[in-house]
Design an enzyme around this catalytic site. Sequence first.
Site, PDB file in Angstrom:
ATOM      1  N   HIS A  59     -40.381  64.770  -2.668  1.00 37.40           N
ATOM      2  CA  HIS A  59     -41.761  64.298  -2.502  1.00 37.40           C
ATOM      3  C   HIS A  59     -42.574  65.432  -1.890  1.00 37.40           C
ATOM      4  O   HIS A  59     -42.030  66.326  -1.224  1.00 37.40           O
ATOM      5  CB  HIS A  59     -41.806  63.086  -1.578  1.00 37.40           C
ATOM      6  N   GLU A  61     -44.419  65.648   0.694  1.00 38.22           N
ATOM      7  CA  GLU A  61     -44.265  65.807   2.142  1.00 38.22           C
ATOM      8  C   GLU A  61     -42.978  66.544   2.487  1.00 38.22           C
ATOM      9  O   GLU A  61     -42.967  67.454   3.325  1.00 38.22           O
ATOM     10  CB  GLU A  61     -44.243  64.446   2.846  1.00 38.22           C
ATOM     11  N   CYS A  89     -44.164  57.496   2.266  1.00 32.83           N
ATOM     12  CA  CYS A  89     -43.186  56.425   2.063  1.00 32.83           C
ATOM     13  C   CYS A  89     -42.224  56.414   3.266  1.00 32.83           C
ATOM     14  O   CYS A  89     -42.263  57.318   4.109  1.00 32.83           O
ATOM     15  CB  CYS A  89     -42.422  56.663   0.761  1.00 32.83           C
TER      16      CYS A  89
END
Length: 156
Positions: A59, A61, A89
Amino acid sequence: MEVDEVELSDRKFMQQALLLAQRAESEGEVPVGAVVVLDGKVIGEGWNQPIGLHDPTAHAEIVALRDAASRIGNYRLPGSTLYVTLEPCPMCAGAIVHARVERVIYAADDPKGGAAGSVFDLLPTDQRFNHGVAVKGGVLQQRATDLLKDFFRRKR
């Protein structure tokens, strides 16, 4: 910094995250981008890459946190701010807490899996963690939301 300067700085760094989200989209990935900032400088960049890297953890991040940690030579990132175009998330929230990120600024809410208050509230208030993270959402929200909606509209 005064409040106006902080707001301008948040918008500036979110702009950079949006450019990375566009890069993800150009690679066929869900358009999410992230930057890690320390002392007013970008120390890490990331965009969604789970398809291209064959990695479910890639992801935006996580990629940005890995980049920042590598650049400074430490997996702890105290005093840093993570700017991301979509609310993190639960997986990313866990990594953010473990990295000791000080602030998370995000653009669009994730009503299906957000962990900064939309569905779960892991970052700002969960006292079971040994590190709390200040969270602010809605910075350039419409631009990020439009980017995501347009992407998924074209996919359907």
